[in-house]
Design a protein around this motif. Structure first.
Motif, PDB file in Angstrom:
ATOM      1  N   LEU A  85     -40.226  30.733 -21.676  1.00 38.46           N
ATOM      2  CA  LEU A  85     -38.973  30.472 -20.968  1.00 38.46           C
ATOM      3  C   LEU A  85     -38.878  29.034 -20.476  1.00 38.46           C
ATOM      4  O   LEU A  85     -37.813  28.403 -20.557  1.00 38.46           O
ATOM      5  N   LEU A  86     -39.986  28.494 -19.970  1.00 39.52           N
ATOM      6  CA  LEU A  86     -39.965  27.135 -19.423  1.00 39.52           C
ATOM      7  C   LEU A  86     -39.781  26.074 -20.500  1.00 39.52           C
ATOM      8  O   LEU A  86     -39.496  24.914 -20.190  1.00 39.52           O
ATOM      9  N   ALA A  87     -39.934  26.471 -21.754  1.00 42.81           N
ATOM     10  CA  ALA A  87     -39.679  25.543 -22.864  1.00 42.81           C
ATOM     11  C   ALA A  87     -38.182  25.479 -23.199  1.00 42.81           C
ATOM     12  O   ALA A  87     -37.773  24.710 -24.070  1.00 42.81           O
ATOM     13  N   THR A  88     -37.370  26.281 -22.507  1.00 42.75           N
ATOM     14  CA  THR A  88     -35.917  26.266 -22.690  1.00 42.75           C
ATOM     15  C   THR A  88     -35.279  25.635 -21.455  1.00 42.75           C
ATOM     16  O   THR A  88     -35.966  25.210 -20.522  1.00 42.75           O
ATOM     17  N   GLU A  89     -33.954  25.602 -21.428  1.00 49.81           N
ATOM     18  CA  GLU A  89     -33.234  25.025 -20.289  1.00 49.81           C
ATOM     19  C   GLU A  89     -32.918  26.059 -19.211  1.00 49.81           C
ATOM     20  O   GLU A  89     -32.162  25.778 -18.285  1.00 49.81           O
ATOM     21  N   ILE A  90     -33.498  27.214 -19.315  1.00 54.26           N
ATOM     22  CA  ILE A  90     -33.183  28.290 -18.380  1.00 54.26           C
ATOM     23  C   ILE A  90     -33.597  27.927 -16.950  1.00 54.26           C
ATOM     24  O   ILE A  90     -34.661  27.337 -16.730  1.00 54.26           O
ATOM     25  N   PRO A  91     -32.757  28.233 -15.947  1.00 54.48           N
ATOM     26  CA  PRO A  91     -33.149  27.978 -14.551  1.00 54.48           C
ATOM     27  C   PRO A  91     -34.257  28.926 -14.120  1.00 54.48           C
ATOM     28  O   PRO A  91     -34.445  29.988 -14.721  1.00 54.48           O
ATOM     29  N   ARG A  92     -34.984  28.558 -13.100  1.00 52.02           N
ATOM     30  CA  ARG A  92     -36.118  29.378 -12.667  1.00 52.02           C
ATOM     31  C   ARG A  92     -35.696  30.579 -11.833  1.00 52.02           C
ATOM     32  O   ARG A  92     -36.431  31.555 -11.741  1.00 52.02           O
TER      33      ARG A  92
END
Length: 291
Positions: free
Chosen positions: A109-116
């Protein structure tokens, strides 16, 4: 200030794509917590299949304009997923999620632009759901929907081994306990899923109510007592139901002793005594080898 009492989430259970009413519950929870925090309109589902079949996120994507990360390990189903959701704001990944390393959910997930602090995370991988939730340290979803083994009675603490070759599932109680340790409150349960809401949003989500698993899940058919007769026979308070295999197992099917040894030990004849000690020695040897 007194906490508001809200309408039970059971009243909102409806399916568009989901299996046990999760679509309606997710929509209502998001509506409620929007009064306490801004929604970022992102969600995540892995083991996403084709993105539609028994999906807990498809309604958000198709009706509410959500962006998402959808993860599916099966190449054939991944292709169907890409066809069903061609929009680039739905990030598709053909991956199998792991508990650690580069394939750990958070690393993907952190490799995408998704917010935390995404709005919604759906965890449904038929067994290791508990361990995926446990692995989260940086992603802090507002709402988590996570599968539990509804064949395990409500009061039982049970966590399956962390092994992707095992598909046992963990108990609802154990998942709720883990959620509390990670800063989440139990908000609701459907027949197959537990809903957890982050501690800072729980009052907005369910008001004054703090439901229990017993109030929401009837475990009458799965609750069972096992006891042993003085003759070594094993008994259950009701037949054991195996819902995924559609089998009902009677007492006869779960005996540990061979039938001719099920009797009071002092009544064994010489041959039965020899057979019993041989059987016990063999059983103990097998148990030691498996440790």
């Amino acid at each position: 200030m007194a906490k508001t009492a809200f309408q039970p989430l059971t009243d909102f259970e409806t399916n568009t794509y989901s299996q046990y009413g999760e679509d309606g519950v997710v929509t209502e929870l998001l509506r409620r917590i929007a009064s306490a925090t801004s929604l970022d309109k992102w969600c995540v589902e892995f083991g996403a299949w084709d993105g539609l079949h028994l999906s807990n996120t498809a309604r958000l994507l198709r009706e509410d304009g959500y962006a998402a990360v959808l993860i599916e390990g099966n190449p054939k189903k991944y292709k169907e997923l890409c066809v069903n959701f061609p929009d680039p704001k739905v990030v598709k990944k053909c991956e199998f999620v792991d508990f650690e390393g580069p394939k750990r959910l958070e690393n993907i997930l952190l490799a995408t632009e998704i917010p935390r602090e995404i709005d919604f995370l759906s965890i449904d991988i038929d067994g290791n759901d508990f361990h995926i939730l446990k692995s989260l340290t940086q992603i802090r979803p507002k709402i988590i929907c996570i599968e539990f083994n509804a064949a395990i009675p409500n009061e039982v603490e049970f966590v399956q081994t962390a092994n992707f070759r095992v598909n046992v599932g963990s108990s609802g109680r154990s998942i709720i306990t883990l959620g509390q340790q990670k800063g989440y409150n139990f908000a609701h349960a459907t027949k197959g899923n537990v809903f957890l809401v982050r501690d800072d949003l729980i009052d907005a989500a369910i008001g004054a109510s703090r439901p229990t698993l017993d109030e929401l899940i009837d475990d009458t058919e799965t609750r069972n007592f096992i006891f042993v007769g003085m003759d070594g026979s094993i008994h259950t308070s009701q037949p054991v139901w195996m819902p995924w295999h559609k089998l009902r197992v009677t007492e006869r099917g779960i005996q540990a002793l061979p039938r001719f040894l099920i009797r009071f030990r002092s009544d064994y004849n010489p041959l039965q005594k020899i057979a019993f000690f041989a059987f016990r020695a063999f059983s103990n040897k097998v148990k030691k080898e498996k440790r």
